[in-house]
Design an enzyme around this catalytic site. Structure first.
Site, PDB file in Angstrom:
ATOM      1  N   CYS A 166       0.816  -1.227   0.000  1.00 30.34           N
ATOM      2  CA  CYS A 166       0.000   0.000   0.000  1.00 30.34           C
ATOM      3  C   CYS A 166       0.844   1.269   0.000  1.00 30.34           C
ATOM      4  CB  CYS A 166      -0.945   0.010   1.187  1.00 30.34           C
ATOM      5  SG  CYS A 166      -2.266  -1.186   1.003  1.00 30.34           S
TER       6      CYS A 166
HETATM    7  N1  COA Z   1     -20.009  -9.294   8.212  1.00 34.92           N
HETATM    8  C1  COA Z   1     -20.516  -9.353   9.440  1.00 34.92           C
HETATM    9  N2  COA Z   1     -19.761  -9.545  10.539  1.00 34.92           N
HETATM   10  C2  COA Z   1     -18.437  -9.710  10.358  1.00 34.92           C
HETATM   11  C3  COA Z   1     -17.844  -9.659   9.086  1.00 34.92           C
HETATM   12  C4  COA Z   1     -18.694  -9.453   7.977  1.00 34.92           C
HETATM   13  N3  COA Z   1     -18.223  -9.382   6.738  1.00 34.92           N
HETATM   14  N4  COA Z   1     -16.510  -9.838   9.204  1.00 34.92           N
HETATM   15  C5  COA Z   1     -16.268  -9.995  10.522  1.00 34.92           C
HETATM   16  N5  COA Z   1     -17.434  -9.917  11.220  1.00 34.92           N
HETATM   17  C6  COA Z   1     -17.642 -10.043  12.678  1.00 34.92           C
HETATM   18  C7  COA Z   1     -16.578 -10.926  13.292  1.00 34.92           C
HETATM   19  O1  COA Z   1     -16.979 -12.280  13.223  1.00 34.92           O
HETATM   20  C8  COA Z   1     -16.530 -10.408  14.712  1.00 34.92           C
HETATM   21  O2  COA Z   1     -17.607 -10.963  15.440  1.00 34.92           O
HETATM   22  P1  COA Z   1     -17.438 -11.337  17.002  1.00 34.92           P
HETATM   23  O3  COA Z   1     -17.159 -10.020  17.679  1.00 34.92           O
HETATM   24  O4  COA Z   1     -18.750 -11.942  17.320  1.00 34.92           O
HETATM   25  O5  COA Z   1     -16.283 -12.268  17.062  1.00 34.92           O
HETATM   26  C9  COA Z   1     -16.804  -8.918  14.561  1.00 34.92           C
HETATM   27  O6  COA Z   1     -17.456  -8.770  13.299  1.00 34.92           O
HETATM   28  C10 COA Z   1     -15.547  -8.077  14.572  1.00 34.92           C
HETATM   29  O7  COA Z   1     -14.601  -8.590  13.612  1.00 34.92           O
HETATM   30  P2  COA Z   1     -13.192  -7.957  13.363  1.00 34.92           P
HETATM   31  O8  COA Z   1     -12.529  -8.624  12.193  1.00 34.92           O
HETATM   32  O9  COA Z   1     -12.414  -7.976  14.631  1.00 34.92           O
HETATM   33  O10 COA Z   1     -13.636  -6.475  12.930  1.00 34.92           O
HETATM   34  P3  COA Z   1     -12.946  -5.093  13.067  1.00 34.92           P
HETATM   35  O11 COA Z   1     -13.874  -4.203  13.779  1.00 34.92           O
HETATM   36  O12 COA Z   1     -11.528  -5.192  13.528  1.00 34.92           O
HETATM   37  O13 COA Z   1     -12.907  -4.610  11.530  1.00 34.92           O
HETATM   38  C11 COA Z   1     -11.395  -4.475   9.674  1.00 34.92           C
HETATM   39  C12 COA Z   1     -12.257  -5.360  10.539  1.00 34.92           C
HETATM   40  C13 COA Z   1     -10.588  -5.349   8.746  1.00 34.92           C
HETATM   41  C14 COA Z   1     -12.301  -3.571   8.847  1.00 34.92           C
HETATM   42  C15 COA Z   1     -10.481  -3.595  10.548  1.00 34.92           C
HETATM   43  O14 COA Z   1      -9.816  -4.385  11.497  1.00 34.92           O
HETATM   44  C16 COA Z   1      -9.457  -2.848   9.744  1.00 34.92           C
HETATM   45  O15 COA Z   1      -9.765  -2.089   8.851  1.00 34.92           O
HETATM   46  N6  COA Z   1      -8.167  -3.007  10.088  1.00 34.92           N
HETATM   47  C17 COA Z   1      -7.094  -2.366   9.382  1.00 34.92           C
HETATM   48  C18 COA Z   1      -7.027  -2.956   8.045  1.00 34.92           C
HETATM   49  C19 COA Z   1      -5.976  -2.356   7.186  1.00 34.92           C
HETATM   50  O16 COA Z   1      -5.765  -1.182   7.150  1.00 34.92           O
HETATM   51  N7  COA Z   1      -5.340  -3.183   6.439  1.00 34.92           N
HETATM   52  C20 COA Z   1      -4.387  -2.731   5.549  1.00 34.92           C
HETATM   53  C21 COA Z   1      -4.680  -3.362   4.277  1.00 34.92           C
HETATM   54  S1  COA Z   1      -3.662  -2.613   3.115  1.00 34.92           S
END
Ligand code: COA
Length: 383
Positions: A166
């Site tokens: 990125c």
């Molecule tokens: N739909 C519904 N629920 C979902 C889901 C989806 N598509 N994906 C995950 N969940 C649920 C999970 O099962 C979890 O449930 P639980 O609390 O019952 O266990 C809950 O949502 C939280 O999941 P989590 O993955 O921990 O979510 P988050 O709030 O951390 O958000 C991201 C996920 C990826 C959006 C976030 O962590 C993020 O953006 N991180 C940085 C990513 C980044 O910048 N990456 C760089 C790439 S270049």
């Protein structure tokens, strides 16, 4: 016959002369994405009903529009190949291979963005010395994408590919700026064609909503030849710290084949929570340190064009840098319509939200992502 103008004496001062953007025509909304994903889940669970009933396999869970928007800020993304991505039996882009004498798809979108950047600067390809293709994924190892783009544009000089995930575009901008500083080039195109839909695992509930496709271009030039409307580059800084929290194991030694089990790690995988927690403080501190080195008051920054991965991350970083909650004018978002476009994200934000700034306004282009990697480019509007 027209007399050719003598080249003005070069200054060794790099500026951004212009940017260009190519946006694929097709978009996928969260509603369309989730409908396709949930149809896949139903099919998968039906096909494995016996194993699930016997407790030998876990059923897959539905995705949700509300979760995606709340967790990421993404509402839609542009893609190069919509129908197969939304087909529950396919769920990946299908971009037909082209013959070797045709322009490859990644070069094609890079050329489109580059042409716009050249046009906006009133620059002829003949004046450009180098092309850097800086992106998360290259279509092939060689010949370099950059050389194909160089050839398609009719540029006489050199080109090469660079990948810092990125942060590829900001690393490309510093590399281009260093060529200008050293006097090795006077005009360098940094092109970032990001067909991220190809590395995304559209069957993975945790990440299927993250990415979108796009191409950007940045023309970095010596101030002596730049158009009147340009951005002075005040300073660039790069940083990398190894982390497995964002990873893709695909490569010429590690290919996903139909026979291989566990192809998921040959696509994008991440520990999103850890990325969030570790990258936010690292990037905020890097910005503050670099601002101090350059003698720039971070609270006086007119605008932040941040990497577009997650709205929450950008809110936190902007707050730490500006000292207050940033509004949309101070830290614009393109995530909602583009999704995460890897290295192109901060450049799209800059491209779409910089014309209104006044001469003397100072801003920051900043990327962060896998590696970990981060790059800052402080700029000031000239005039
Ligand atoms: N739909 C519904 N629920 C979902 C889901 C989806 N598509 N994906 C995950 N969940 C649920 C999970 O099962 C979890 O449930 P639980 O609390 O019952 O266990 C809950 O949502 C939280 O999941 P989590 O993955 O921990 O979510 P988050 O709030 O951390 O958000 C991201 C996920 C990826 C959006 C976030 O962590 C993020 O953006 N991180 C940085 C990513 C980044 O910048 N990456 C760089 C790439 S270049």
């Amino acid at each position: 016959m027209q007399e050719s103008q003598p080249t003005p004496a070069l200054t060794g001062r790099p500026v951004i002369s212009s940017t260009g953007l190519f946006t694929p025509a097709e978009t996928i909304t969260n509603e369309e994405l989730v409908a396709a994903f949930n149809a896949f889940v139903d099919r998968h669970n039906a096909a494995h009903a016996e194993a699930i009933a016997a407790g030998e396999a876990e059923p897959l869970a539905y995705s949700s529009v509300e979760f995606i928007e709340k967790a990421s800020g993404i509402k839609a993304r542009h893609v190069m190949s919509k129908a197969p991505i939304l087909d529950p039996d396919v769920m990946c882009p299908r971009l037909p291979e082209r013959a070797n004498d045709e322009l490859s798809v990644m070069a094609e979108i890079g050329v489109a963005a580059a042409k716009q950047a050249l046009e906006r600067a009133g620059r002829s390809p003949a004046d450009v010395d180098a092309v850097l293709c800086a992106a998360s994924n290259m279509q092939r190892p060689y010949p370099a994408m950059a050389i194909e783009i160089q050839q398609a544009l009719g540029i006489d000089g050199f080109g090469f590919d660079m990948n810092v995930a990125c942060s590829s575009a900001t690393f490309g901008i510093q590399t281009a700026a260093d060529y200008i500083r050293a006097g090795n080039a006077k005009s360098v195109l940094v092109v970032s064609p990001e067909i991220t839909s190809g590395h995304l695992n559209w069957r993975d509930r945790d990440s299927h909503f993250i990415f979108g496709d796009v191409a950007t271009a940045v023309l970095v030039e010596d101030a002596a030849i730049a158009p009147a409307q340009h951005w002075d580059i005040l300073g660039t800084k790069l940083k990398t710290v190894f982390s497995n929290n964002i990873r893709n194991n695909f490569g010429f030694l590690n290919r996903a084949t139909p026979e291989t089990e566990g192809t998921a790690d040959k696509l994008f995988v991440q520990e999103g929570r850890k990325v969030f927690k570790e990258v936010v403080p690292m990037v905020a501190q890097m910005i503050l340190d670099e601002a101090a080195r350059l003698g720039i008051d971070p609270e006086g920054l007119r605008r932040l064009w941040l990497h577009q991965a997650n709205a929450g991350m950008n809110r936190l970083i902007a707050h730490k840098v500006l000292g207050h909650e940033a509004n949309e004018d101070e830290s614009p978002t393109v995530l909602d319509t583009y999704g995460n476009t890897s290295s192109a994200g901060s450049i799209i934000a800059f491209h779409q939200h910089s014309d209104d700034l006044q001469p003397g306004d100072t801003g920051l282009i900043c990327s962060f992502g896998a590696g970990y990697s981060a790059g800052t480019v402080f700029v000031r509007k000239a005039g």
